[in-house]
Design a protein around this motif. Structure first.
Motif, PDB file in Angstrom:
ATOM      1  N   ILE A 135       0.827  -1.214   0.000  1.00 32.87           N
ATOM      2  CA  ILE A 135       0.000   0.000   0.000  1.00 32.87           C
ATOM      3  C   ILE A 135       0.860   1.263   0.000  1.00 32.87           C
ATOM      4  CG2 ILE A 135      -1.774   1.241   1.271  1.00 32.87           C
ATOM      5  CD1 ILE A 135      -2.791  -1.387   2.277  1.00 32.87           C
ATOM      6  N   SER A 136       1.935   1.269   0.816  1.00 36.09           N
ATOM      7  CA  SER A 136       2.773   2.475   0.874  1.00 36.09           C
ATOM      8  C   SER A 136       3.347   2.802  -0.498  1.00 36.09           C
ATOM      9  CB  SER A 136       3.924   2.280   1.862  1.00 36.09           C
ATOM     10  OG  SER A 136       3.447   2.244   3.161  1.00 36.09           O
ATOM     11  N   THR A 137       3.859   1.765  -1.196  1.00 37.87           N
ATOM     12  CA  THR A 137       4.426   1.999  -2.524  1.00 37.87           C
ATOM     13  C   THR A 137       3.363   2.536  -3.471  1.00 37.87           C
ATOM     14  OG1 THR A 137       5.844   0.118  -2.067  1.00 37.87           O
ATOM     15  CG2 THR A 137       5.821   0.929  -4.302  1.00 37.87           C
ATOM     16  N   VAL A 138       2.149   1.972  -3.384  1.00 33.37           N
ATOM     17  CA  VAL A 138       1.088   2.421  -4.279  1.00 33.37           C
ATOM     18  C   VAL A 138       0.737   3.883  -4.013  1.00 33.37           C
ATOM     19  CG1 VAL A 138      -1.346   2.122  -4.820  1.00 33.37           C
ATOM     20  CG2 VAL A 138       0.131   0.149  -4.698  1.00 33.37           C
ATOM     21  N   ILE A 139       0.598   4.264  -2.728  1.00 30.41           N
ATOM     22  CA  ILE A 139       0.208   5.657  -2.491  1.00 30.41           C
ATOM     23  C   ILE A 139       1.362   6.617  -2.792  1.00 30.41           C
ATOM     24  CG2 ILE A 139      -1.681   5.212  -0.871  1.00 30.41           C
ATOM     25  CD1 ILE A 139       0.102   5.742   1.404  1.00 30.41           C
TER      26      ILE A 139
ATOM     27  N   VAL B  77      -8.097   5.521  14.892  1.00 28.10           N
ATOM     28  CA  VAL B  77      -7.011   6.344  14.341  1.00 28.10           C
ATOM     29  C   VAL B  77      -6.971   6.226  12.821  1.00 28.10           C
ATOM     30  CG1 VAL B  77      -4.513   6.601  14.228  1.00 28.10           C
ATOM     31  CG2 VAL B  77      -5.604   6.265  16.413  1.00 28.10           C
ATOM     32  N   ILE B  78      -7.080   4.975  12.317  1.00 23.61           N
ATOM     33  CA  ILE B  78      -7.037   4.780  10.861  1.00 23.61           C
ATOM     34  C   ILE B  78      -8.228   5.447  10.208  1.00 23.61           C
ATOM     35  CG2 ILE B  78      -6.994   3.053   9.056  1.00 23.61           C
ATOM     36  CD1 ILE B  78      -5.946   1.184  11.353  1.00 23.61           C
ATOM     37  N   PHE B  79      -9.393   5.342  10.853  1.00 30.90           N
ATOM     38  CA  PHE B  79     -10.599   5.964  10.311  1.00 30.90           C
ATOM     39  C   PHE B  79     -10.404   7.485  10.197  1.00 30.90           C
ATOM     40  CE2 PHE B  79     -14.939   7.644  11.009  1.00 30.90           C
ATOM     41  CZ  PHE B  79     -15.524   7.108   9.871  1.00 30.90           C
ATOM     42  N   THR B  80      -9.843   8.081  11.277  1.00 27.15           N
ATOM     43  CA  THR B  80      -9.591   9.518  11.246  1.00 27.15           C
ATOM     44  C   THR B  80      -8.628   9.882  10.125  1.00 27.15           C
ATOM     45  OG1 THR B  80      -9.736   9.352  13.637  1.00 27.15           O
ATOM     46  CG2 THR B  80      -9.092  11.465  12.748  1.00 27.15           C
ATOM     47  N   GLY B  81      -7.552   9.078   9.991  1.00 31.21           N
ATOM     48  CA  GLY B  81      -6.598   9.332   8.915  1.00 31.21           C
ATOM     49  C   GLY B  81      -7.261   9.256   7.548  1.00 31.21           C
TER      50      GLY B  81
ATOM     51  N   LYS C  80      10.517  12.904  -0.359  1.00 33.54           N
ATOM     52  CA  LYS C  80      11.710  12.279   0.205  1.00 33.54           C
ATOM     53  C   LYS C  80      11.699  12.379   1.729  1.00 33.54           C
ATOM     54  CE  LYS C  80      16.009  10.718  -0.262  1.00 33.54           C
ATOM     55  NZ  LYS C  80      17.123  10.651  -1.176  1.00 33.54           N
ATOM     56  N   LYS C  81      11.252  13.527   2.233  1.00 31.32           N
ATOM     57  CA  LYS C  81      11.139  13.708   3.683  1.00 31.32           C
ATOM     58  C   LYS C  81      10.210  12.660   4.283  1.00 31.32           C
ATOM     59  CE  LYS C  81      11.691  18.623   4.613  1.00 31.32           C
ATOM     60  NZ  LYS C  81      12.820  18.684   5.520  1.00 31.32           N
ATOM     61  N   LEU C  82       9.065  12.409   3.612  1.00 35.24           N
ATOM     62  CA  LEU C  82       8.112  11.436   4.153  1.00 35.24           C
ATOM     63  C   LEU C  82       8.673  10.020   4.093  1.00 35.24           C
ATOM     64  CD1 LEU C  82       4.783  12.908   2.851  1.00 35.24           C
ATOM     65  CD2 LEU C  82       5.384  12.493   5.204  1.00 35.24           C
ATOM     66  N   VAL C  83       9.451   9.719   3.026  1.00 35.24           N
ATOM     67  CA  VAL C  83      10.094   8.406   2.968  1.00 35.24           C
ATOM     68  C   VAL C  83      11.075   8.268   4.127  1.00 35.24           C
ATOM     69  CG1 VAL C  83      11.666   6.971   1.635  1.00 35.24           C
ATOM     70  CG2 VAL C  83       9.774   8.069   0.501  1.00 35.24           C
ATOM     71  N   GLY C  84      11.817   9.352   4.424  1.00 29.73           N
ATOM     72  CA  GLY C  84      12.731   9.330   5.565  1.00 29.73           C
ATOM     73  C   GLY C  84      11.998   9.103   6.869  1.00 29.73           C
ATOM     74  N   LEU C  85      10.835   9.743   6.986  1.00 29.44           N
ATOM     75  CA  LEU C  85      10.031   9.573   8.192  1.00 29.44           C
ATOM     76  C   LEU C  85       9.595   8.120   8.344  1.00 29.44           C
ATOM     77  CD1 LEU C  85       9.196  11.716  10.232  1.00 29.44           C
ATOM     78  CD2 LEU C  85       6.980  11.787   9.156  1.00 29.44           C
TER      79      LEU C  85
ATOM     80  N   ALA D 298      -1.334   5.080   7.834  1.00 29.43           N
ATOM     81  CA  ALA D 298      -2.376   6.120   7.856  1.00 29.43           C
ATOM     82  C   ALA D 298      -1.747   7.510   7.882  1.00 29.43           C
ATOM     83  CB  ALA D 298      -3.289   5.920   9.061  1.00 29.43           C
ATOM     84  N   THR D 299      -0.700   7.693   8.704  1.00 34.82           N
ATOM     85  CA  THR D 299      -0.051   9.001   8.763  1.00 34.82           C
ATOM     86  C   THR D 299       0.678   9.313   7.459  1.00 34.82           C
ATOM     87  OG1 THR D 299       1.798   7.956   9.867  1.00 34.82           O
ATOM     88  CG2 THR D 299       0.232   9.110  11.248  1.00 34.82           C
ATOM     89  N   LEU D 300       1.266   8.280   6.838  1.00 32.26           N
ATOM     90  CA  LEU D 300       1.950   8.493   5.558  1.00 32.26           C
ATOM     91  C   LEU D 300       0.959   8.949   4.496  1.00 32.26           C
ATOM     92  CD1 LEU D 300       4.606   8.145   3.904  1.00 32.26           C
ATOM     93  CD2 LEU D 300       3.787   5.887   3.298  1.00 32.26           C
ATOM     94  N   ALA D 301      -0.219   8.305   4.478  1.00 30.77           N
ATOM     95  CA  ALA D 301      -1.234   8.686   3.493  1.00 30.77           C
ATOM     96  C   ALA D 301      -1.692  10.115   3.720  1.00 30.77           C
ATOM     97  CB  ALA D 301      -2.416   7.723   3.580  1.00 30.77           C
ATOM     98  N   LEU D 302      -1.873  10.497   4.983  1.00 31.18           N
ATOM     99  CA  LEU D 302      -2.301  11.865   5.290  1.00 31.18           C
ATOM    100  C   LEU D 302      -1.232  12.870   4.858  1.00 31.18           C
ATOM    101  CD1 LEU D 302      -4.804  13.057   6.655  1.00 31.18           C
ATOM    102  CD2 LEU D 302      -3.497  13.192   8.744  1.00 31.18           C
ATOM    103  N   GLY D 303       0.035  12.551   5.162  1.00 38.07           N
ATOM    104  CA  GLY D 303       1.127  13.427   4.761  1.00 38.07           C
ATOM    105  C   GLY D 303       1.205  13.591   3.253  1.00 38.07           C
TER     106      GLY D 303
END
Lengths: 186, 121
Positions: free
Chosen positions: A63-67, A157-161, B35-40, B90-95
């Motif tokens: 998921i991280s890579t996709v976003i 927390v995830i819902f809020t995000g 890049k900053k977010l990847v570092g985080l 979740a925080t990464l997506a928000l950022g």
């Protein structure tokens, strides 16, 4: 053997981290962070954390890579050009690292069974989970049965995000046609 | 000899610290926000290792009951870190959503250019 595999995978992790720090192409950074997540999942399997490894492989590498790729697509930025002055960050990082190394030298050696972490609280959870016959996987038993309210808080927390992301990106779609069509829409 | 044994016994922690410090360095030294977010997230991931590594027992097995095994690695850090991974994404997506909006407002995601644009206004 466990120790050797662990050491090799950790060394690979450190190498990939250096590559991420040096890479100037953002696309490369994203792909390298996917590789990093898969290596981290492998390390976690060696450390017996199979549930965490599964989550890291799906969430961290998937998921991280996709976003991240979606963000690259939306911002249209592939590379970043100029480096900044790196002297101060280097100094701060080395200082923090030295302090942390100084703090970890006294920790018990890796993998010993009589370390304090294994003597307190954990035996109780393990024997209780066995007696109560909830789930054979202790991690599941703790997450879903003993600590289910904590898991509910995590879901909140995830819902809020998720709501935050939707609100941020929704306003964007509304504004864009307004800008191209004229000044009428706010 | 003792220094070498200490180093090998704490190799996990040293690599963890290296990952953590690299994440910190990227966050401070790089002006690009992605890049900053990847570092985080590198920083976050090193914390997973910091929690899970002490729970490992050499010769133990994953904390799933089976008649063939009696020694299990510590399951409690695993539970904590499961939560941390999901909250981390979740925080990464928000950022990243914020980065997308910043890019629309300023036309760039380089911190220096955003600061200079603010200075002109």
């Amino acid at each position: 053997m466990e120790l050797f595999t662990n050491a090799v995978l950790l060394t690979l992790l450190a190498i990939v981290t250096v590559a991420i720090a040096r890479q100037r192409s953002l696309f490369g950074v994203v792909i390298l962070s996917g590789i990093y997540s898969f290596l981290m999942a492998s390390v976690l399997i060696v450390l017996d954390a199979v549930d965490v490894a599964m989550t890291e492989a799906s969430v961290g590498a998937g998921i991280s890579t996709v976003i991240l790729l979606a963000t690259l697509h939306l911002t249209k930025s592939i590379e970043y050009p100029k480096p900044r002055n790196t002297l101060l960050p280097l100094f701060v990082s080395v200082f923090v690292g030295a302090a942390l190394v100084w703090g970890t030298i006294d920790l018990p050696a890796f993998g010993t069974a009589d370390a304090p972490i294994h003597r307190h609280t954990t035996p109780r959870y393990i024997s209780d989970a066995q007696d109560h016959r909830i789930a054979p996987n202790i991690v599941t038993a703790v997450l879903a049965d003993y600590r289910s309210f904590d898991t509910m808080g995590e879901t909140a927390v995830i819902f809020t995000g998720g709501i935050g992301v939707v609100l941020l990106l929704k306003g964007r779609r509304r504004r864009r046609p307004g800008k191209t069509a004229g000044e009428g829409m706010s | 000899m003792t220094a070498l044994t200490t180093f090998l016994e704490h190799y996990n922690y040293f690599i963890t610290i290296f990952l953590m410090v690299s994440g910190l360095y990227i966050v401070i030294a790089r002006g690009n926000m992605i890049k900053k977010l990847v570092g985080l997230s590198l920083f976050q991931t090193s914390v997973y290792l910091l929690y899970v590594a002490p729970g490992k027992i050499i010769g133990g097995t994953a904390p799933i009951f089976d008649r063939a095994y009696t020694v299990y690695s510590n399951p409690l850090p695993h539970v904590l870190i499961l939560t941390a991974i999901v909250v981390g994404v979740a925080t990464l997506a928000l950022g990243l959503a914020l980065v997308v909006r910043i890019n629309e407002a300023y036309g760039t995601i380089e911190e220096d250019e955003i600061f200079s644009a603010d200075g002109e206004i």
